[in-house]
Design an enzyme around this catalytic site. Structure first.
Site, PDB file in Angstrom:
ATOM      1  N   HIS A 164       0.742  -1.047   0.089  1.00 25.45           N
ATOM      2  CA  HIS A 164      -0.085  -0.014  -0.032  1.00 25.45           C
ATOM      3  C   HIS A 164       0.911   1.127  -0.031  1.00 25.45           C
ATOM      4  O   HIS A 164       0.557   2.278  -0.889  1.00 25.45           O
ATOM      5  CB  HIS A 164      -0.870  -0.056   1.307  1.00 25.45           C
ATOM      6  CG  HIS A 164      -2.014  -1.065   1.383  1.00 25.45           C
ATOM      7  ND1 HIS A 164      -2.045  -1.574   2.432  1.00 25.45           N
ATOM      8  CD2 HIS A 164      -2.851  -1.262   0.216  1.00 25.45           C
ATOM      9  CE1 HIS A 164      -2.928  -2.559   2.356  1.00 25.45           C
ATOM     10  NE2 HIS A 164      -3.660  -2.471   0.912  1.00 25.45           N
TER      11      HIS A 164
ATOM     12  N   SER B 160      -3.330  -7.769   2.770  1.00 26.12           N
ATOM     13  CA  SER B 160      -3.724  -7.720   4.121  1.00 26.12           C
ATOM     14  C   SER B 160      -4.351  -9.034   4.602  1.00 26.12           C
ATOM     15  O   SER B 160      -4.152  -9.145   5.792  1.00 26.12           O
ATOM     16  CB  SER B 160      -4.632  -6.446   4.275  1.00 26.12           C
ATOM     17  OG  SER B 160      -4.125  -5.346   3.787  1.00 26.12           O
TER      18      SER B 160
ATOM     19  N   LYS C 260     -16.903  -6.923   4.545  1.00 27.47           N
ATOM     20  CA  LYS C 260     -15.650  -7.407   5.285  1.00 27.47           C
ATOM     21  C   LYS C 260     -16.020  -7.092   6.789  1.00 27.47           C
ATOM     22  O   LYS C 260     -16.701  -5.963   7.063  1.00 27.47           O
ATOM     23  CB  LYS C 260     -14.363  -6.740   4.918  1.00 27.47           C
ATOM     24  CG  LYS C 260     -13.930  -6.987   3.343  1.00 27.47           C
ATOM     25  CD  LYS C 260     -12.824  -6.323   3.114  1.00 27.47           C
ATOM     26  CE  LYS C 260     -12.095  -6.273   1.624  1.00 27.47           C
ATOM     27  NZ  LYS C 260     -11.106  -5.815   1.275  1.00 27.47           N
TER      28      LYS C 260
ATOM     29  N   ARG D 118      -1.863  -6.222  -8.155  1.00 29.47           N
ATOM     30  CA  ARG D 118      -0.617  -7.082  -7.817  1.00 29.47           C
ATOM     31  C   ARG D 118      -0.707  -8.144  -9.014  1.00 29.47           C
ATOM     32  O   ARG D 118       0.327  -8.812  -9.273  1.00 29.47           O
ATOM     33  CB  ARG D 118      -0.842  -8.019  -6.700  1.00 29.47           C
ATOM     34  CG  ARG D 118      -0.684  -7.050  -5.253  1.00 29.47           C
ATOM     35  CD  ARG D 118      -1.079  -7.796  -4.134  1.00 29.47           C
ATOM     36  NE  ARG D 118      -2.621  -7.871  -4.230  1.00 29.47           N
ATOM     37  CZ  ARG D 118      -3.450  -8.568  -3.344  1.00 29.47           C
ATOM     38  NH1 ARG D 118      -2.914  -8.571  -2.130  1.00 29.47           N
ATOM     39  NH2 ARG D 118      -4.816  -8.416  -3.529  1.00 29.47           N
TER      40      ARG D 118
END
Length: 159
Positions: free
Chosen positions: A17, A127, A41, A90
């Site tokens: 990040h 994460s 989440k 990514r």
């Protein structure tokens, strides 16, 4: 002046990040890291802790600030005067998830999304994986900015 929002849950903020924030800061006059509430989440860290850790992790980056996003991302973008949303990718799976959101955000308000390819050396850091490693007693300090590992471990002790 150009302003971009770099949204995410940042639960917790990782070195990946920080890398994306640093590179976004070279493209825009100002970058707002937006700490989001994601209804899908259940975060380990509360929003204020996530924001504080993000502020500490990016304090060295000129033109980068951290704010909490209340409500829709596109409304937040309008409030802060953002001309773009920045998302780090990514790999292809990230693109598959991010593309529909980018199209919806543009459809709602016209705000464009800019995709930045993550640093290959950090592409394995997510994460969710960091939380998983920490939950099982693994050392996460190599994947997160200073102080974040301790905050994650402390949060896990109370859960």
């Amino acid at each position: 002046m150009t302003l971009a929002v770099l949204p995410g849950t940042y639960d917790p903020i990782t070195l990946g990040h920080v890398d994306i924030a640093a590179r976004a800061a070279t493209l825009f006059d100002e970058v707002v890291i937006g700490i989001a509430h994601n209804s899908t989440k259940t975060p380990l860290l509360d929003v204020e802790t996530r924001a504080g850790l993000a502020r500490e992790a990016t304090a060295h980056l000129e033109g980068v600030r951290v704010e909490v996003i209340e409500g829709l991302l596109v409304h937040f973008c309008e409030q802060v005067g953002a001309t773009a949303i920045v998302k780090g990718l990514r790999g292809g799976a990230d693109y598959d998830v991010e593309r529909p959101m980018a199209l919806m955000n543009r459809s709602l308000t016209g705000v464009e999304t800019v995709f930045l390819t993550g640093d290959n050396a950090l592409s394995h850091i997510a994460s969710s994986l960091v939380r998983d490693v920490a939950r099982h007693g693994g050392d996460i300090d190599a994947y997160v900015p200073a102080g974040v590992g301790a905050a994650v471990r402390a949060a896990l002790e109370t859960h």
